[in-house]
Design a protein around this motif. Structure first.
Motif, mmCIF file in Angstrom:
data_model
loop_
_atom_site.group_PDB
_atom_site.id
_atom_site.type_symbol
_atom_site.label_atom_id
_atom_site.label_comp_id
_atom_site.label_asym_id
_atom_site.label_seq_id
_atom_site.Cartn_x
_atom_site.Cartn_y
_atom_site.Cartn_z
ATOM 1 N N LEU A 70 0.816 -1.213 0.000
ATOM 2 C CA LEU A 70 0.000 0.000 0.000
ATOM 3 C C LEU A 70 0.852 1.266 0.000
ATOM 4 O O LEU A 70 0.502 2.252 0.637
ATOM 5 C CB LEU A 70 -0.943 0.002 1.215
ATOM 6 C CG LEU A 70 -2.288 -0.715 1.027
ATOM 7 C CD1 LEU A 70 -3.057 -0.765 2.331
ATOM 8 C CD2 LEU A 70 -3.131 -0.055 -0.053
ATOM 9 N N THR A 72 1.596 4.499 -1.050
ATOM 10 C CA THR A 72 0.754 5.485 -1.750
ATOM 11 C C THR A 72 1.506 6.182 -2.869
ATOM 12 O O THR A 72 0.945 6.428 -3.948
ATOM 13 C CB THR A 72 0.212 6.533 -0.754
ATOM 14 O OG1 THR A 72 -0.486 5.849 0.289
ATOM 15 C CG2 THR A 72 -0.742 7.491 -1.439
ATOM 16 N N GLU A 93 -9.155 0.519 -10.247
ATOM 17 C CA GLU A 93 -8.766 -0.517 -9.281
ATOM 18 C C GLU A 93 -7.777 0.046 -8.255
ATOM 19 O O GLU A 93 -7.911 -0.201 -7.049
ATOM 20 C CB GLU A 93 -8.126 -1.703 -10.007
ATOM 21 C CG GLU A 93 -9.093 -2.545 -10.818
ATOM 22 C CD GLU A 93 -8.384 -3.654 -11.575
ATOM 23 O OE1 GLU A 93 -7.225 -3.978 -11.209
ATOM 24 O OE2 GLU A 93 -8.965 -4.192 -12.536
ATOM 25 N N CYS A 95 -7.201 3.291 -7.521
ATOM 26 C CA CYS A 95 -7.829 4.347 -6.714
ATOM 27 C C CYS A 95 -8.668 3.733 -5.600
ATOM 28 O O CYS A 95 -8.668 4.226 -4.464
ATOM 29 C CB CYS A 95 -8.709 5.238 -7.594
ATOM 30 S SG CYS A 95 -7.797 6.356 -8.672
ATOM 31 N N THR A 96 -9.362 2.655 -5.920
ATOM 32 C CA THR A 96 -10.165 1.941 -4.918
ATOM 33 C C THR A 96 -9.268 1.432 -3.798
ATOM 34 O O THR A 96 -9.628 1.477 -2.614
ATOM 35 C CB THR A 96 -10.921 0.765 -5.571
ATOM 36 O OG1 THR A 96 -11.776 1.270 -6.590
ATOM 37 C CG2 THR A 96 -11.756 0.018 -4.548
ATOM 38 N N LYS A 97 -8.085 0.974 -4.183
ATOM 39 C CA LYS A 97 -7.115 0.465 -3.201
ATOM 40 C C LYS A 97 -6.665 1.583 -2.250
ATOM 41 O O LYS A 97 -6.616 1.396 -1.030
ATOM 42 C CB LYS A 97 -5.909 -0.112 -3.946
ATOM 43 C CG LYS A 97 -5.017 -1.009 -3.118
ATOM 44 C CD LYS A 97 -3.995 -1.684 -4.038
ATOM 45 C CE LYS A 97 -3.143 -2.662 -3.255
ATOM 46 N NZ LYS A 97 -2.169 -3.361 -4.133
ATOM 47 N N LEU A 99 -8.284 4.411 -1.639
ATOM 48 C CA LEU A 99 -9.425 4.911 -0.879
ATOM 49 C C LEU A 99 -9.878 3.928 0.200
ATOM 50 O O LEU A 99 -10.488 4.331 1.188
ATOM 51 C CB LEU A 99 -10.582 5.235 -1.829
ATOM 52 C CG LEU A 99 -10.327 6.433 -2.755
ATOM 53 C CD1 LEU A 99 -11.391 6.511 -3.842
ATOM 54 C CD2 LEU A 99 -10.278 7.731 -1.962
ATOM 55 N N SER A 100 -9.560 2.646 0.015
ATOM 56 C CA SER A 100 -9.883 1.675 1.058
ATOM 57 C C SER A 100 -9.021 1.905 2.299
ATOM 58 O O SER A 100 -9.423 1.600 3.415
ATOM 59 C CB SER A 100 -9.685 0.245 0.542
ATOM 60 O OG SER A 100 -8.307 -0.011 0.287
ATOM 61 N N ALA A 101 -7.827 2.461 2.074
ATOM 62 C CA ALA A 101 -6.922 2.778 3.188
ATOM 63 C C ALA A 101 -7.170 4.181 3.728
ATOM 64 O O ALA A 101 -6.998 4.447 4.923
ATOM 65 C CB ALA A 101 -5.475 2.640 2.743
ATOM 66 N N ASN A 102 -7.566 5.087 2.843
ATOM 67 C CA ASN A 102 -7.830 6.481 3.238
ATOM 68 C C ASN A 102 -8.938 7.040 2.369
ATOM 69 O O ASN A 102 -8.694 7.496 1.252
ATOM 70 C CB ASN A 102 -6.560 7.331 3.104
ATOM 71 C CG ASN A 102 -6.811 8.796 3.456
ATOM 72 O OD1 ASN A 102 -7.854 9.155 4.013
ATOM 73 N ND2 ASN A 102 -5.855 9.659 3.124
ATOM 74 N N SER A 103 -10.153 7.015 2.884
ATOM 75 C CA SER A 103 -11.324 7.446 2.101
ATOM 76 C C SER A 103 -11.338 8.948 1.837
ATOM 77 O O SER A 103 -12.128 9.429 1.033
ATOM 78 C CB SER A 103 -12.619 7.048 2.819
ATOM 79 O OG SER A 103 -12.694 7.662 4.105
ATOM 80 N N LYS A 131 -17.646 13.838 -3.075
ATOM 81 C CA LYS A 131 -16.923 13.428 -1.869
ATOM 82 C C LYS A 131 -15.700 14.315 -1.649
ATOM 83 O O LYS A 131 -15.398 14.700 -0.520
ATOM 84 C CB LYS A 131 -16.497 11.957 -1.987
ATOM 85 C CG LYS A 131 -17.634 10.967 -1.789
ATOM 86 C CD LYS A 131 -17.128 9.530 -1.907
ATOM 87 C CE LYS A 131 -18.270 8.531 -1.740
ATOM 88 N NZ LYS A 131 -17.804 7.120 -1.933
#
Length: 234
Positions: A70, A72, A93, A95-97, A99-103, A131
């Motif tokens: 992860l 960044t 894919e 970006c989702t990764k 955002l899963s760690a930091n929305s 958002k």
């Protein structure tokens, strides 16, 4: 005292001097000595991005991500490279990764929206721009891209409002006046289209149009008169 021979300082100097080829070669030499040198891996991918060698950059980003799943910085470098290769599904894919760690990562939210725009998924893109704007109401990137999505969806007035808000935050954005003008043309507001093309904000258009009506002249004439008065007062 700054150690001029420290690799990080050498890399920084090369990057600031825009010596990307030299930066690549220097990082390559570091990796020959220590293949998993994270500083060298990160910066060799960065140099390749600036050299527009995006596929090669991805190879080094992946080496970083093998070490730190992860990371960044590596994820964002890889996203940038993938965007330039028009591989938007893969961008989503990653970006989702992130955002899963930091929305609340605004950069990732905007990149997600941009890729969704490129895939003509404008309704989905709006969700991510909104958002981003919940986190920072003055995020110009989100405002401009939200306007692009809205214009694709035919929501011209909403798009104009978001372009105008972005322009009010950053008057140096040269692309906004023309974009606003084109949208005003689409909804048949020719006077507003003319004023928008001159860089006039929506709130200032009202006075010009009111003055033109009172003076019984065209909006074009009123604008020219106002500009003449401004130049004389300097």
């Amino acid at each position: 005292m700054i150690d001029l021979l420290d690799p990080t300082n050498i890399i920084t100097r090369m990057f600031n001097a825009q010596k990307y080829e030299e930066l690549y070669n220097y990082c390559k030499s570091l990796l020959e000595k220590v293949p998993n040198d994270m500083v060298a891996l990160q910066n060799i991918s960065l140099s390749l991005i600036y050299l527009k060698k995006y596929s090669e950059a991805i190879v080094y980003c992946d080496k970083v991500l093998e070490i730190k799943n992860l990371d960044t910085y590596a994820l964002k470098n890889k996203i940038y490279a993938l965007e330039n290769l028009n591989q938007y599904e893969k961008v989503i894919e990653l970006c989702t990764k992130i955002l899963s760690a930091n929305s609340n990562d605004i950069w990732a939210l905007n990149s997600m929206g941009l890729s969704l725009n490129e895939l003509n998924r404008h309704t989905d893109a709006l969700e991510f721009y909104d958002k981003a704007l919940e986190i920072d109401t003055n995020d110009v990137t989100a405002l401009m891209n939200k306007a692009i999505s809205q214009s694709h969806m035919g929501n011209y007035k909403d798009a104009i409002d978001n372009y105008d808000l972005a322009q009010s935050i950053d008057l140096s954005l040269k692309e906004i006046p023309l974009a606003k003008s084109r949208l005003y043309e689409k909804i048949g507001m020719k006077d507003d289209a003319f004023l928008a093309a001159q860089g006039i904000l929506n709130k200032d258009m009202k006075k010009i149009k009111t003055d033109a009506k009172e003076n019984k002249c065209s909006v074009f004439h009123q604008f020219c008169e106002d500009e003449f008065q401004k130049s004389n007062s300097k």
